[in-house]
Design a protein around this motif. Sequence first.
Motif: not given
Length: 173
Positions: A34-46
Amino acid sequence: MPRSQRNDNFIDKTFTVMADMILKVLPANRKAKEAFVYYRDGMSAQADGEYAEALDNYYEALKLEEDSYDKSYILYNIGLIHASNGEHEKALEYYYQAIDLNPRHPSALNNIAVIYHYQGDRLKEEGNSEEAEALYDKAAEYWREAIRIAPNNYIEAQNWLKTTGRSQIDVFF
């Protein structure tokens, strides 16, 4: 809807599909995934310049992530956002936290040096040469460490160290 389900770009969609497949077979607990999903979505948004959304995702990832190495990259990315927004002191806080968790994080070391160098340039322009030199020395310290860890990176920093006499060795690789 999660960002990973909204990507219109073919490359982003492909990356997301591959990341989701890897995530399913990755031998990690639910919390780490779940942490990875948030991290991945954060990178995409960034990457899309959606910094507020990226920060929200990174903060959620930080709450869930237990691995200090992975946390260091989340903190580093938070620092990147603050630096890009001109919030250099805040960026430094996050870069330092990243280094506390992962002392061999050359990108965080480099970015700390970049901020100190930038601040030195501003002071020099204002006529505060002595304070500027102190910041340049701090920048040099962080660049030397980043270069020691990643000797083939940061060529401009290597040249600056050499031309300003702040290099402690004659040859970088």
